[in-house]
Design an enzyme around this catalytic site. Structure first.
Site, PDB file in Angstrom:
ATOM      1  N   HIS A  90      -9.631   1.108   4.874  1.00 23.80           N
ATOM      2  CA  HIS A  90      -8.341   1.357   5.524  1.00 23.80           C
ATOM      3  C   HIS A  90      -8.542   2.338   6.684  1.00 23.80           C
ATOM      4  O   HIS A  90      -9.330   3.277   6.584  1.00 23.80           O
ATOM      5  CB  HIS A  90      -7.324   1.906   4.523  1.00 23.80           C
ATOM      6  CG  HIS A  90      -5.941   1.878   5.082  1.00 23.80           C
ATOM      7  ND1 HIS A  90      -5.481   2.827   5.964  1.00 23.80           N
ATOM      8  CD2 HIS A  90      -4.940   0.981   4.934  1.00 23.80           C
ATOM      9  CE1 HIS A  90      -4.247   2.515   6.325  1.00 23.80           C
ATOM     10  NE2 HIS A  90      -3.892   1.401   5.708  1.00 23.80           N
ATOM     11  N   SER A 116       3.453  -1.788  10.526  1.00 26.36           N
ATOM     12  CA  SER A 116       4.887  -1.810  10.834  1.00 26.36           C
ATOM     13  C   SER A 116       5.567  -3.143  10.537  1.00 26.36           C
ATOM     14  O   SER A 116       6.482  -3.562  11.262  1.00 26.36           O
ATOM     15  CB  SER A 116       5.135  -1.383  12.293  1.00 26.36           C
ATOM     16  OG  SER A 116       4.706  -0.042  12.486  1.00 26.36           O
ATOM     17  N   LYS A 137       0.107   4.240  -0.342  1.00 25.18           N
ATOM     18  CA  LYS A 137      -0.550   5.422   0.254  1.00 25.18           C
ATOM     19  C   LYS A 137      -0.310   6.648  -0.640  1.00 25.18           C
ATOM     20  O   LYS A 137      -0.240   6.510  -1.844  1.00 25.18           O
ATOM     21  CB  LYS A 137      -0.075   5.627   1.702  1.00 25.18           C
ATOM     22  CG  LYS A 137      -0.222   4.327   2.513  1.00 25.18           C
ATOM     23  CD  LYS A 137      -0.046   4.506   3.982  1.00 25.18           C
ATOM     24  CE  LYS A 137      -0.207   3.163   4.688  1.00 25.18           C
ATOM     25  NZ  LYS A 137      -0.142   3.261   6.139  1.00 25.18           N
ATOM     26  N   GLU A 177      -6.861   4.740   7.741  1.00 27.20           N
ATOM     27  CA  GLU A 177      -6.630   6.170   7.445  1.00 27.20           C
ATOM     28  C   GLU A 177      -7.873   6.799   6.829  1.00 27.20           C
ATOM     29  O   GLU A 177      -8.149   7.975   7.045  1.00 27.20           O
ATOM     30  CB  GLU A 177      -5.394   6.316   6.547  1.00 27.20           C
ATOM     31  CG  GLU A 177      -4.121   6.075   7.356  1.00 27.20           C
ATOM     32  CD  GLU A 177      -2.971   5.450   6.580  1.00 27.20           C
ATOM     33  OE1 GLU A 177      -3.018   5.428   5.334  1.00 27.20           O
ATOM     34  OE2 GLU A 177      -2.030   4.977   7.241  1.00 27.20           O
ATOM     35  N   GLU A 210      -5.426  -4.702  10.709  1.00 24.39           N
ATOM     36  CA  GLU A 210      -4.463  -3.618  10.828  1.00 24.39           C
ATOM     37  C   GLU A 210      -4.772  -2.801  12.085  1.00 24.39           C
ATOM     38  O   GLU A 210      -5.562  -1.838  12.028  1.00 24.39           O
ATOM     39  CB  GLU A 210      -4.533  -2.696   9.611  1.00 24.39           C
ATOM     40  CG  GLU A 210      -4.157  -3.375   8.310  1.00 24.39           C
ATOM     41  CD  GLU A 210      -3.567  -2.374   7.308  1.00 24.39           C
ATOM     42  OE1 GLU A 210      -2.480  -2.672   6.800  1.00 24.39           O
ATOM     43  OE2 GLU A 210      -4.163  -1.323   7.066  1.00 24.39           O
ATOM     44  N   ASN A 257       0.861  -1.187   0.000  1.00 25.88           N
ATOM     45  CA  ASN A 257       0.000   0.000   0.000  1.00 25.88           C
ATOM     46  C   ASN A 257       0.894   1.232   0.000  1.00 25.88           C
ATOM     47  O   ASN A 257       1.449   1.600   1.028  1.00 25.88           O
ATOM     48  CB  ASN A 257      -0.902  -0.031   1.237  1.00 25.88           C
ATOM     49  CG  ASN A 257      -1.774   1.206   1.341  1.00 25.88           C
ATOM     50  OD1 ASN A 257      -1.816   2.033   0.428  1.00 25.88           O
ATOM     51  ND2 ASN A 257      -2.477   1.339   2.457  1.00 25.88           N
ATOM     52  N   GLY A 299       2.380   2.578  10.833  1.00 22.02           N
ATOM     53  CA  GLY A 299       3.331   3.682  10.675  1.00 22.02           C
ATOM     54  C   GLY A 299       4.013   4.093  11.966  1.00 22.02           C
ATOM     55  O   GLY A 299       4.642   5.153  12.018  1.00 22.02           O
TER      56      GLY A 299
END
Ligand code: 13P
Length: 259
Positions: free
Chosen positions: A97, A215, A12, A99, A169, A10, A175
């Protein structure tokens, strides 16, 4: 049941035309030939889908998009439909996702609509679920994940599950450099597989692929992927470095074969 490992990159909102096509080219050179051993999918930003698609054409890497509209077409400025993605050779989309859920305010209901639209259109979907740190520390992690799953799968027919990968996730691991432990991932994946068993049946539960994201880097990939019930990973930062991503793909094949 043996499940084929899945690794997604991904990207992003990273790369530009030059670096994105160079990254795709470096991966395609190494993953030239079709392989039954693993599914590798890259998810570049929308503007680079077509260029990246051309670069990976003929390799064993599939093209994915990071989002999809819940609507077919019409006056929806900025949205991109499933048909448009299919037109560009996209096979996979990310839906839900964290985010998008947490930074862009996507509710469970919108995630469910996007999921249903993608499946109806013939796309394959990586559905992302996961809890925040506060939800985890207050003991609500499993409930949050189960609620996200219940909403997302409400309108998904059993015969579509072969086109679905679930990505666990945890938001606190994305991150941050703090990955879940193999035990954490095993436990959460067990909860997710249990949900599929009760929503559908045990055969579909043992067939569905559940990958871990948050991560993952070359040094922890093998350990995480060796955990029972972990079928690969959805990789953010490390997917931008060809050697790291390729190393993680190798770990998925080795780790899962022996895990
Ligand atoms: P990182 O690998 O950068 O933590 O991101 C994970 C992720 O969000 C993949 O979708």
């Amino acid at each position: 049941m043996t499940r084929r490992p899945f690794v997604g990159g991904n990207w992003k909102m990273n790369t530009d035309l030059e670096s994105g096509t160079a990254l795709a080219s470096a991966l395609a050179t190494e993953l030239k030939h079709g392989s039954d051993a693993i599914d590798v999918v890259v998810f570049p930003p929308y503007p680079y889908l077509q260029s990246v698609g051309r670069v990976i054409d003929g390799s064993s890497i599939a093209l994915g998009a990071q989002d999809v509209s819940s609507e077919v077409n019409g006056p929806l400025t900025g949205e991109v439909s499933a048909e448009m993605l299919l037109d560009l050779g996209v096979k996979w989309v990310l839906v839900g996702h964290s985010e998008r859920r947490h930074r862009l305010g996507e509710a469970d209901s919108l995630v469910a609509e996007k999921f249903a639209m993608a499946i109806e259109s013939g796309l394959s979907v990586v559905l992302c679920v996961g809890e925040t740190l506060v939800q985890r520390t207050t003991g609500h992690a499993h409930k949050v994940v189960l609620d996200q799953l219940a909403s997302a799968f409400e309108c998904i027919p059993a015969d579509a599950l072969a086109r679905v990968v679930i990505a666990y996730e945890p938001v606190w691991a994305i991150g941050t450099g703090v990955a879940a432990t193999a035990d954490d991932a095993e436990e959460a994946h067990g909860v997710i597989r249990g949900f599929i068993g009760s929503r559908y049946n045990s055969e579909l539960a043992s067939g569905i692929r559940i990958v871990y994201g948050g991560s993952v880097v070359p040094v922890n990939a093998k350990t995480i992927f060796a955990a029972p019930g972990v079928d690969g990973g959805l990789i953010g930062g490390a997917s931008l470095k060809p050697t790291d991503f390729l190393s993680i793909c190798s770990s998925a094949m080795i780790g899962i074969a022996t895990g």
